[in-house]
Design a protein around this motif. Sequence first.
Motif, mmCIF file in Angstrom:
data_model
loop_
_atom_site.group_PDB
_atom_site.id
_atom_site.type_symbol
_atom_site.label_atom_id
_atom_site.label_comp_id
_atom_site.label_asym_id
_atom_site.label_seq_id
_atom_site.Cartn_x
_atom_site.Cartn_y
_atom_site.Cartn_z
ATOM 1 N N LEU A 77 42.152 -40.981 -40.413
ATOM 2 C CA LEU A 77 43.204 -39.771 -40.076
ATOM 3 C C LEU A 77 43.697 -39.403 -41.535
ATOM 4 C CD1 LEU A 77 44.559 -38.145 -37.991
ATOM 5 C CD2 LEU A 77 46.277 -40.177 -37.971
ATOM 6 N N ARG A 78 43.941 -40.050 -42.450
ATOM 7 C CA ARG A 78 44.709 -39.608 -43.716
ATOM 8 C C ARG A 78 43.551 -38.723 -44.575
ATOM 9 N NH1 ARG A 78 45.376 -44.239 -45.738
ATOM 10 N NH2 ARG A 78 47.250 -44.691 -44.414
ATOM 11 N N VAL A 79 42.488 -39.074 -44.430
ATOM 12 C CA VAL A 79 41.442 -38.065 -45.057
ATOM 13 C C VAL A 79 41.238 -36.861 -44.206
ATOM 14 C CG1 VAL A 79 39.160 -37.979 -45.993
ATOM 15 C CG2 VAL A 79 40.305 -40.104 -46.088
ATOM 16 N N THR A 80 41.132 -37.162 -42.970
ATOM 17 C CA THR A 80 40.725 -35.784 -41.960
ATOM 18 C C THR A 80 42.030 -34.912 -41.998
ATOM 19 O OG1 THR A 80 39.466 -37.120 -40.712
ATOM 20 C CG2 THR A 80 40.160 -35.184 -39.731
ATOM 21 N N ARG A 81 43.193 -35.385 -42.062
ATOM 22 C CA ARG A 81 44.256 -34.410 -42.423
ATOM 23 C C ARG A 81 44.291 -33.388 -43.310
ATOM 24 N NH1 ARG A 81 49.090 -38.569 -40.861
ATOM 25 N NH2 ARG A 81 49.307 -38.389 -38.527
ATOM 26 N N GLN A 82 43.335 -33.732 -44.265
ATOM 27 C CA GLN A 82 43.261 -32.970 -45.686
ATOM 28 C C GLN A 82 42.598 -31.652 -45.327
ATOM 29 O OE1 GLN A 82 41.535 -34.922 -48.818
ATOM 30 N NE2 GLN A 82 42.884 -36.615 -48.734
ATOM 31 N N GLU A 83 42.002 -31.594 -44.079
ATOM 32 C CA GLU A 83 41.170 -30.637 -43.425
ATOM 33 C C GLU A 83 41.927 -29.928 -42.467
ATOM 34 O OE1 GLU A 83 37.488 -32.035 -42.039
ATOM 35 O OE2 GLU A 83 36.748 -32.289 -43.870
ATOM 36 N N ILE A 84 43.242 -30.259 -42.186
ATOM 37 C CA ILE A 84 44.245 -29.620 -41.357
ATOM 38 C C ILE A 84 45.713 -29.084 -42.009
ATOM 39 C CG2 ILE A 84 45.359 -29.591 -39.041
ATOM 40 C CD1 ILE A 84 43.293 -32.075 -38.168
ATOM 41 N N GLY A 85 45.747 -28.051 -42.409
ATOM 42 C CA GLY A 85 46.645 -27.442 -42.900
ATOM 43 C C GLY A 85 48.014 -27.213 -41.847
ATOM 44 N N MET A 86 49.148 -27.258 -42.422
ATOM 45 C CA MET A 86 50.323 -26.801 -41.730
ATOM 46 C C MET A 86 51.430 -26.311 -42.460
ATOM 47 S SD MET A 86 51.924 -29.451 -38.826
ATOM 48 C CE MET A 86 53.086 -28.963 -37.514
ATOM 49 N N ALA A 110 45.722 -36.218 -53.216
ATOM 50 C CA ALA A 110 43.985 -36.435 -52.887
ATOM 51 C C ALA A 110 43.326 -36.942 -53.933
ATOM 52 C CB ALA A 110 43.364 -35.047 -52.071
ATOM 53 N N GLY A 111 43.925 -36.985 -55.265
ATOM 54 C CA GLY A 111 43.410 -37.527 -56.365
ATOM 55 C C GLY A 111 42.428 -36.567 -57.046
ATOM 56 N N ARG A 115 42.766 -30.718 -64.452
ATOM 57 C CA ARG A 115 41.965 -29.459 -64.662
ATOM 58 C C ARG A 115 41.513 -28.660 -63.359
ATOM 59 N NH1 ARG A 115 37.771 -29.108 -69.469
ATOM 60 N NH2 ARG A 115 39.433 -29.722 -70.520
ATOM 61 N N GLU A 116 41.001 -29.376 -62.348
ATOM 62 C CA GLU A 116 40.678 -28.866 -61.133
ATOM 63 C C GLU A 116 41.740 -28.366 -60.300
ATOM 64 O OE1 GLU A 116 38.147 -30.092 -57.186
ATOM 65 O OE2 GLU A 116 37.888 -31.120 -58.948
ATOM 66 N N ARG A 117 42.852 -29.098 -60.401
ATOM 67 C CA ARG A 117 43.789 -29.102 -59.799
ATOM 68 C C ARG A 117 44.613 -27.860 -59.995
ATOM 69 N NH1 ARG A 117 46.185 -34.070 -60.325
ATOM 70 N NH2 ARG A 117 47.818 -33.700 -61.966
ATOM 71 N N GLU A 118 44.763 -27.777 -61.329
ATOM 72 C CA GLU A 118 45.500 -26.431 -62.104
ATOM 73 C C GLU A 118 44.604 -25.289 -62.071
ATOM 74 O OE1 GLU A 118 45.935 -27.301 -66.261
ATOM 75 O OE2 GLU A 118 47.750 -28.521 -65.815
ATOM 76 N N SER A 119 43.401 -25.332 -61.725
ATOM 77 C CA SER A 119 42.499 -23.956 -61.292
ATOM 78 C C SER A 119 42.751 -23.695 -59.958
ATOM 79 C CB SER A 119 41.141 -24.313 -61.439
ATOM 80 O OG SER A 119 40.454 -23.352 -61.228
#
Length: 343
Positions: A77-86, A110-111, A115-119
């Motif tokens: 569920l923790r992983v799947t919640r990343q695909e459900i914004g609120m 999410a780890g 560099r990818e995060r800043e972009s």
Amino acid sequence: MIAIEGLSKNFTTANNRITAVDDLTLDIREGDIFGVIGYSGAGKSTFVRLLNRLEEPSDGKVVIDNQEITALNADDLRVTRQEIGMIFQHFNLLWSRTVKDNIAFPLEIAGVPKRERESRVQELIDLVGLDGREQAYPSQLSGGQKQRVGIARALANKPKVLLCDEATSALDPETTNAILDLLVGINKRLGLTIIIITHEMHVIRKICKQVAVMEAGKIVEQGDVLDVFLRPKQQVTKKFVEQVMGTDDEDDGVDDLAHTYDRGKIIRLHFVGETANQALISQVAKTFNIDINILQGKITRMQHGAYGTLFVQMDGAPDEMDRALRYITDETSVEVEVVRDVE
């Protein structure tokens, strides 16, 4: 995209058992902007929190993109919640973090590499119109800007679904419209499925394609927004439509005005969809040997067309007026009702 079946949520207190969501079944298509409207206590906020299991259901199931959310263990569920914004009514921002860091927070969890995060954060800042405010803190932002941060943060992990729980209720009308326009743009650009929870029919009218009306934990009416506006069946739905289109008292005003005319017909013209854009009155006046006076009316734009009513006084030879009315009925999709006929 989203299939909800028999969803229920019960709360038990010391004195009684409260059913906040009662055996709710609903399907939401991929890419839709779907509205759920109800007054306070209808169960709509509990419903939206059940979709990502911020509340655990008492019964029923939720399937999103062929995955049964209600059957997942805690780790999945923790992983799947990343695909459900609120996004929330009161923003729920981290007040000790800047705009940039608030948006980056779910990416950190999410780890995602720095560099990818800043972009990704800069991409989202540009998307929601916060360029130049990256280092500001929430206390330095307006309500609309705070909600833009909330939207950007909700989109950080590229979700498939965006849940909006009273996302504009704390905003003034002008800011509300700007946020709604932003959500429509995001829906079109990203193909995101958006579920809007609200008590304001203006929000439903402006951006939703489909709507469900909740009362006492149940869905009492649902369908295409234009259809629901045109023929509301439940009393609660009629009250919501009156928020946008006015009340029967306005019809009484037309009746009073109509009595100043001692001949002709008083006609109610009901416009739905793109017919509201047609120059019908001038066209009829040019085609037939009649006079038309506009008494009162209101037409409101929706996401897919328009809805409105126009009261007119029509005067001329009886057979010519009948020909004009037949033309409107047969050649257009405008609905015609003769309110008063003075011979």
